[in-house]
Design a protein around this motif. Structure first.
Motif, PDB file in Angstrom:
ATOM      1  N   ASN A 189       0.794  -1.242  -0.088  1.00  0.00           N
ATOM      2  CA  ASN A 189       0.227   0.108   0.241  1.00  0.00           C
ATOM      3  C   ASN A 189       0.774   1.251  -0.050  1.00  0.00           C
ATOM      4  OD1 ASN A 189      -2.229  -1.270   0.170  1.00  0.00           O
ATOM      5  ND2 ASN A 189      -2.396  -1.677   2.254  1.00  0.00           N
ATOM      6  N   GLN A 190       1.789   1.131  -0.720  1.00  0.00           N
ATOM      7  CA  GLN A 190       2.874   2.287  -1.015  1.00  0.00           C
ATOM      8  C   GLN A 190       3.626   2.687   0.280  1.00  0.00           C
ATOM      9  OE1 GLN A 190       3.558   4.124  -3.906  1.00  0.00           O
ATOM     10  NE2 GLN A 190       2.661   2.171  -4.544  1.00  0.00           N
ATOM     11  N   ALA A 191       3.622   1.837   1.272  1.00  0.00           N
ATOM     12  CA  ALA A 191       4.569   1.844   2.230  1.00  0.00           C
ATOM     13  C   ALA A 191       6.174   1.447   1.846  1.00  0.00           C
ATOM     14  CB  ALA A 191       4.152   1.005   3.441  1.00  0.00           C
ATOM     15  N   ILE A 192       6.997   2.178   2.724  1.00  0.00           N
ATOM     16  CA  ILE A 192       8.362   1.867   2.507  1.00  0.00           C
ATOM     17  C   ILE A 192       8.754   0.329   3.264  1.00  0.00           C
ATOM     18  CG2 ILE A 192      10.603   2.616   2.887  1.00  0.00           C
ATOM     19  CD1 ILE A 192       9.524   5.678   2.893  1.00  0.00           C
ATOM     20  N   PHE A 193       9.068  -0.404   2.317  1.00  0.00           N
ATOM     21  CA  PHE A 193       9.399  -1.870   2.757  1.00  0.00           C
ATOM     22  C   PHE A 193      10.862  -1.914   3.190  1.00  0.00           C
ATOM     23  CE2 PHE A 193       9.808  -6.368   3.202  1.00  0.00           C
ATOM     24  CZ  PHE A 193       8.745  -6.959   3.478  1.00  0.00           C
ATOM     25  N   ILE A 194      11.139  -2.631   4.664  1.00  0.00           N
ATOM     26  CA  ILE A 194      12.472  -2.793   4.844  1.00  0.00           C
ATOM     27  C   ILE A 194      12.503  -4.308   5.327  1.00  0.00           C
ATOM     28  CG2 ILE A 194      14.197  -2.223   6.343  1.00  0.00           C
ATOM     29  CD1 ILE A 194      12.489   0.271   7.282  1.00  0.00           C
ATOM     30  N   ASN A 195      13.682  -5.042   4.493  1.00  0.00           N
ATOM     31  CA  ASN A 195      13.859  -6.357   4.853  1.00  0.00           C
ATOM     32  C   ASN A 195      14.743  -6.584   5.952  1.00  0.00           C
ATOM     33  OD1 ASN A 195      13.590  -9.495   4.568  1.00  0.00           O
ATOM     34  ND2 ASN A 195      15.450  -9.285   3.675  1.00  0.00           N
ATOM     35  N   THR A 196      14.863  -7.434   7.025  1.00  0.00           N
ATOM     36  CA  THR A 196      15.605  -7.688   7.921  1.00  0.00           C
ATOM     37  C   THR A 196      16.044  -9.170   7.923  1.00  0.00           C
ATOM     38  OG1 THR A 196      14.444  -8.008  10.023  1.00  0.00           O
ATOM     39  CG2 THR A 196      15.305  -5.723   9.125  1.00  0.00           C
ATOM     40  N   ILE A 197      15.164  -9.855   7.251  1.00  0.00           N
ATOM     41  CA  ILE A 197      15.295 -11.386   7.263  1.00  0.00           C
ATOM     42  C   ILE A 197      16.441 -12.071   6.389  1.00  0.00           C
ATOM     43  CG2 ILE A 197      14.156 -13.707   6.710  1.00  0.00           C
ATOM     44  CD1 ILE A 197      11.525 -12.194   6.972  1.00  0.00           C
ATOM     45  N   PRO A 198      17.568 -12.661   7.016  1.00  0.00           N
ATOM     46  CA  PRO A 198      18.895 -13.132   6.111  1.00  0.00           C
ATOM     47  C   PRO A 198      18.401 -14.281   5.293  1.00  0.00           C
ATOM     48  CG  PRO A 198      19.047 -13.641   8.427  1.00  0.00           C
ATOM     49  CD  PRO A 198      17.517 -12.749   8.401  1.00  0.00           C
ATOM     50  N   ALA A 199      17.598 -14.334   4.382  1.00  0.00           N
ATOM     51  CA  ALA A 199      17.267 -15.320   3.600  1.00  0.00           C
ATOM     52  C   ALA A 199      16.708 -14.916   2.253  1.00  0.00           C
ATOM     53  CB  ALA A 199      16.463 -16.370   4.262  1.00  0.00           C
ATOM     54  N   LYS A 200      16.907 -15.856   1.302  1.00  0.00           N
ATOM     55  CA  LYS A 200      16.458 -15.435  -0.051  1.00  0.00           C
ATOM     56  C   LYS A 200      14.849 -16.025  -0.010  1.00  0.00           C
ATOM     57  CE  LYS A 200      19.341 -15.424  -3.665  1.00  0.00           C
ATOM     58  NZ  LYS A 200      19.675 -14.176  -3.640  1.00  0.00           N
ATOM     59  N   TRP A 201      13.827 -15.138   0.400  1.00  0.00           N
ATOM     60  CA  TRP A 201      12.503 -15.491   0.391  1.00  0.00           C
ATOM     61  C   TRP A 201      11.726 -14.728  -0.419  1.00  0.00           C
ATOM     62  CZ3 TRP A 201       9.456 -11.394   1.144  1.00  0.00           C
ATOM     63  CH2 TRP A 201       9.758 -10.324   1.914  1.00  0.00           C
ATOM     64  N   LEU A 202      12.184 -13.704  -1.345  1.00  0.00           N
ATOM     65  CA  LEU A 202      11.409 -12.681  -2.128  1.00  0.00           C
ATOM     66  C   LEU A 202      11.430 -13.428  -3.420  1.00  0.00           C
ATOM     67  CD1 LEU A 202       9.882 -10.298  -2.304  1.00  0.00           C
ATOM     68  CD2 LEU A 202      11.914  -9.193  -2.907  1.00  0.00           C
ATOM     69  N   THR A 203      10.311 -14.291  -3.680  1.00  0.00           N
ATOM     70  CA  THR A 203      10.151 -15.205  -4.728  1.00  0.00           C
ATOM     71  C   THR A 203       8.964 -14.414  -5.611  1.00  0.00           C
ATOM     72  OG1 THR A 203       8.743 -16.832  -3.571  1.00  0.00           O
ATOM     73  CG2 THR A 203      11.021 -17.148  -3.684  1.00  0.00           C
ATOM     74  N   ASP A 204       8.440 -15.176  -6.682  1.00  0.00           N
ATOM     75  CA  ASP A 204       7.287 -14.798  -7.162  1.00  0.00           C
ATOM     76  C   ASP A 204       5.952 -14.726  -6.395  1.00  0.00           C
ATOM     77  OD1 ASP A 204       8.380 -14.622  -9.882  1.00  0.00           O
ATOM     78  OD2 ASP A 204       8.121 -16.613 -10.107  1.00  0.00           O
ATOM     79  N   ASP A 205       6.039 -15.429  -5.205  1.00  0.00           N
ATOM     80  CA  ASP A 205       4.795 -15.579  -4.541  1.00  0.00           C
ATOM     81  C   ASP A 205       4.680 -14.140  -3.656  1.00  0.00           C
ATOM     82  OD1 ASP A 205       4.111 -17.902  -4.943  1.00  0.00           O
ATOM     83  OD2 ASP A 205       5.183 -18.924  -3.391  1.00  0.00           O
ATOM     84  N   TYR A 206       5.946 -13.368  -3.597  1.00  0.00           N
ATOM     85  CA  TYR A 206       5.807 -12.108  -2.971  1.00  0.00           C
ATOM     86  C   TYR A 206       6.198 -11.004  -3.738  1.00  0.00           C
ATOM     87  CZ  TYR A 206       5.958 -15.293   1.182  1.00  0.00           C
ATOM     88  OH  TYR A 206       5.767 -16.494   1.786  1.00  0.00           O
ATOM     89  N   GLN A 207       6.123 -11.146  -4.941  1.00  0.00           N
ATOM     90  CA  GLN A 207       6.485 -10.025  -6.026  1.00  0.00           C
ATOM     91  C   GLN A 207       5.552  -8.948  -5.753  1.00  0.00           C
ATOM     92  OE1 GLN A 207       6.166 -11.442  -9.945  1.00  0.00           O
ATOM     93  NE2 GLN A 207       7.758  -9.817 -10.776  1.00  0.00           N
ATOM     94  N   SER A 208       4.249  -9.151  -5.091  1.00  0.00           N
ATOM     95  CA  SER A 208       3.498  -7.858  -4.840  1.00  0.00           C
ATOM     96  C   SER A 208       4.081  -6.832  -4.261  1.00  0.00           C
ATOM     97  CB  SER A 208       2.326  -8.388  -4.334  1.00  0.00           C
ATOM     98  OG  SER A 208       2.404  -9.283  -3.117  1.00  0.00           O
ATOM     99  N   LEU A 209       5.135  -7.342  -3.036  1.00  0.00           N
ATOM    100  CA  LEU A 209       5.629  -6.368  -2.338  1.00  0.00           C
ATOM    101  C   LEU A 209       6.386  -5.349  -3.050  1.00  0.00           C
ATOM    102  CD1 LEU A 209       6.802  -8.796   0.507  1.00  0.00           C
ATOM    103  CD2 LEU A 209       5.067  -6.828   0.765  1.00  0.00           C
ATOM    104  N   LEU A 210       7.234  -5.812  -4.139  1.00  0.00           N
ATOM    105  CA  LEU A 210       7.929  -4.873  -5.182  1.00  0.00           C
ATOM    106  C   LEU A 210       7.142  -3.993  -5.862  1.00  0.00           C
ATOM    107  CD1 LEU A 210      10.670  -7.257  -6.272  1.00  0.00           C
ATOM    108  CD2 LEU A 210      11.152  -5.698  -4.788  1.00  0.00           C
ATOM    109  N   LYS A 211       5.771  -4.477  -6.156  1.00  0.00           N
ATOM    110  CA  LYS A 211       5.111  -3.600  -7.256  1.00  0.00           C
ATOM    111  C   LYS A 211       4.251  -2.730  -6.184  1.00  0.00           C
ATOM    112  CE  LYS A 211       4.330  -7.381 -10.622  1.00  0.00           C
ATOM    113  NZ  LYS A 211       3.370  -8.405 -11.267  1.00  0.00           N
ATOM    114  N   THR A 212       3.918  -2.928  -4.946  1.00  0.00           N
ATOM    115  CA  THR A 212       3.182  -1.958  -4.384  1.00  0.00           C
ATOM    116  C   THR A 212       3.825  -1.218  -3.343  1.00  0.00           C
ATOM    117  OG1 THR A 212       2.482  -3.865  -2.416  1.00  0.00           O
ATOM    118  CG2 THR A 212       1.135  -3.657  -4.640  1.00  0.00           C
ATOM    119  N   SER A 213       5.204  -1.392  -3.163  1.00  0.00           N
ATOM    120  CA  SER A 213       6.033  -0.414  -2.117  1.00  0.00           C
ATOM    121  C   SER A 213       6.539   0.623  -2.900  1.00  0.00           C
ATOM    122  CB  SER A 213       7.244  -1.339  -1.639  1.00  0.00           C
ATOM    123  OG  SER A 213       8.046  -1.505  -2.735  1.00  0.00           O
TER     124      SER A 213
END
Length: 266
Positions: A189-213
């Motif tokens: 929802n146009q928030a600024i996203f900050i990842n602190t999880i040390p793993a490669k989890w941002l797959t197609d399932d979570y691509q929406s985060l890139l599109k909506t941040s």
């Protein structure tokens, strides 16, 4: 106090400053600014004969045929960062006294605090605007996330914690934060996203985060969380080693404090 012989290896600005701080207390120091274990490094070690070695945070690439114990004959202690499989096998097979400074609780918490402050510096550099009044979504609720959320809240921002773990969701909620479950199709929802999880989890399932941040900041350990093909440079920013980038003076002092305390009886 008897001078001890330290060898500090690595190109991270913290390592260079660490070497200078050790010299300031009259220790003998060999600083080797390299990312690789090479024949030149071996020659330097044979000539200097260090008693204490400090390896870089990221593992050294090995460009020799093998690592020989003859280069460690005088070494009483090795302070190690992250290890590649090759370095893990070497240290496990050796009888060297090793200490992983990244597992030192004092270092971990102090470094996490600097990481949180380093993000604020990176944000100002990128956005040229205040954090006050802005919405931030933070993935994970470990040390860095906790300290960063506290810092942002004190600066009148609005942190929202997103995690998979029911325990972390409950913990963040109990501490007064708005929470959401990190799940497929989640929107920023146009928030600024900050990842602190040390793993490669941002797959197609979570691509929406890139599109909506508004912007996606990845401040976890290298290589970051992005596991997608394509160019996401418009929205995705990878900021690893924030203390070394923005707060190298304080970051090196923390490392100096932890290492000298651990080495005081050698």
């Amino acid at each position: 106090m008897t001078q001890r012989k330290w060898c500090v290896i690595g190109t991270d600005p913290r390592m260079e400053k660490l070497a200078a701080l050790l010299k300031n207390i009259d220790e003998q120091v060999l600083y080797i600014p390299t990312k690789a274990w090479s024949y030149q490094v071996e020659r330097d070690l044979l000539a200097f004969q260090p008693e204490i070695m400090v390896f870089p945070i990221q593992p050294l690439e090995i460009v020799t045929d093998s690592i020989g114990m003859e280069f460690f004959q005088s070494v009483k202690k090795c302070f190690i960062g992250k290890l590649s499989p090759e370095w893990t096998r070497f240290f496990e097979a050796s009888e060297l006294n090793t200490e992983a400074y990244l597992e030192n609780e004092q270092f971990i918490w102090l470094n996490a605090k600097l990481t949180a402050e380093g993000f604020i510096a990176a944000y100002y550099l990128e956005e040229h605007e205040t954090v006050a009044g802005k919405q931030f979504m933070i993935s994970g609720f470990g040390r860095v996330a906790k300290l960063l959320a506290t810092q942002l809240k004190r600066m009148d921002a609005h942190p929202l914690i997103v995690v998979r773990s029911p325990v972390q969701l409950a913990e963040a909620q109990a501490m007064g934060y708005e929470v959401r479950k990190l799940e497929k199709g989640i929107s920023c929802n146009q928030a600024i996203f900050i990842n602190t999880i040390p793993a490669k989890w941002l797959t197609d399932d979570y691509q929406s985060l890139l599109k909506t941040s508004k912007r996606f900041y990845d401040i976890a350990s290298a290589p970051g969380c992005l596991e997608l093909e394509g160019d996401y440079s418009e929205c995705y920013r990878l900021y690893t080693s924030l203390p070394g980038q923005f707060l190298k003076e304080d970051a090196s002092k923390i490392l100096f404090q932890c290492l000298t305390e651990s080495a005081k009886d050698l």
